[in-house]
Enzyme design. Structure first.
Site, short mmCIF file in Angstrom:
data_model
loop_
_atom_site.label_atom_id
_atom_site.label_comp_id
_atom_site.label_asym_id
_atom_site.label_seq_id
_atom_site.Cartn_x
_atom_site.Cartn_y
_atom_site.Cartn_z
N CYS A 87 53.54 20.69 97.09
CA CYS A 87 52.16 20.94 97.50
C CYS A 87 51.72 22.33 97.03
O CYS A 87 51.56 22.56 95.85
CB CYS A 87 52.02 20.74 99.00
SG CYS A 87 50.31 20.45 99.53
N HIS A 195 54.83 15.30 100.22
CA HIS A 195 55.78 16.10 100.99
C HIS A 195 57.06 15.31 101.28
O HIS A 195 57.10 14.53 102.25
CB HIS A 195 55.15 16.52 102.31
CG HIS A 195 54.13 17.61 102.19
ND1 HIS A 195 54.45 18.94 102.32
CD2 HIS A 195 52.80 17.55 101.92
CE1 HIS A 195 53.35 19.67 102.17
NE2 HIS A 195 52.34 18.85 101.92
N GLU A 197 59.79 16.48 102.52
CA GLU A 197 60.39 16.96 103.78
C GLU A 197 59.79 16.27 104.99
O GLU A 197 60.40 16.26 106.07
CB GLU A 197 60.24 18.49 103.89
CG GLU A 197 58.87 19.01 104.28
CD GLU A 197 57.86 19.06 103.14
OE1 GLU A 197 56.77 19.63 103.35
OE2 GLU A 197 58.15 18.52 102.05
#
Length: 223
Positions: A87, A195, A197
């Protein structure tokens, strides 16, 4: 093995990265401040997390590229070591010219935050070797400036060198060629808007993102 998570003013996904690395991957994450001039010598990979570095002032990632730590990150990447930008991290890596192209405001000029289906276009990289070619995976996106842009010549180079790793199944932001993630020509630097994560535990809705980190760890263990 130590994995450096870079912290800028405005980073807000640094702890997310830390917990995935420590709790899911069982490797040792360390925070590295943007004011440092050198990475620790025992770091094997660098992660530039999401957020709003410097409040996205001027342009997303435009100020962070001048942070003291960036010079050593460039040297680290030039030596062939893995660097992942997610990002805002992707935006910073393009501004620092570690990746081609750039990130513009979303085509509809609105911030988007949603689960996103992606296709794996290249599973032969440091960051994607735990996926199957053409596999459909899901990771969330959360950005206002995620519209990847490059000129026609650069796009052709990306295709020729198989640098497009992830594409959107349904383009949410207007990115050229539905691009969601790319690597540099050497294959050791990756930037992506989704993302991983936030897709590394079932409680978050899925674990497709975990395999991206597992890919990096697997490649490191093979050395």
């Amino acid at each position: 093995m130590k994995y450096a998570v870079i912290r800028f003013p405005g980073s807000n996904c640094d702890w997310d990265m830390y917990y995935v690395l420590r709790d899911q991957l069982k490797v040792e994450p360390i925070f590295v401040d943007y004011r440092e001039t050198n990475l620790p010598i025992d770091v094997v990979a660098v992660i530039v997390p999401g957020g709003f570095s410097y409040g996205d002032y001027l342009r997303s990632g435009a100020i962070a590229r001048f942070a003291p730590i960036m010079e050593d990150i460039k040297k680290f990447a030039e030596a062939g070591n893995p660097v992942l930008g997610v990002c805002n991290g992707f935006q910073i890596l393009t501004e620092a010219h570690l990746l081609p192209g750039g990130l513009r405001k979303n085509q509809h000029l609105e911030f988007i935050c949603q689960q996103q289906d992606l296709f794996v276009q290249n599973n032969q990289t440091t960051f994607s070797n735990q996926f199957k070619p053409g596999e459909k995976v899901m990771m969330p996106v959360a950005h206002g400036d995620g519209n990847y842009y490059c000129d026609d010549v650069t796009l052709q180079q990306l295709r020729t060198h198989n640098q497009i790793v992830l594409t959107y199944s349904k383009n949410p932001n207007g990115s050229v060629a539905d691009i969601a993630g790319i690597v540099n020509e050497q294959g050791n630097v990756m930037g992506m808007m989704p993302h991983p994560e936030r897709a590394s535990e079932l409680v978050l809705g899925g674990t497709d993102g975990l395999r991206l980190f597992q890919s990096v760890v697997t490649r490191q263990l093979q050395k």
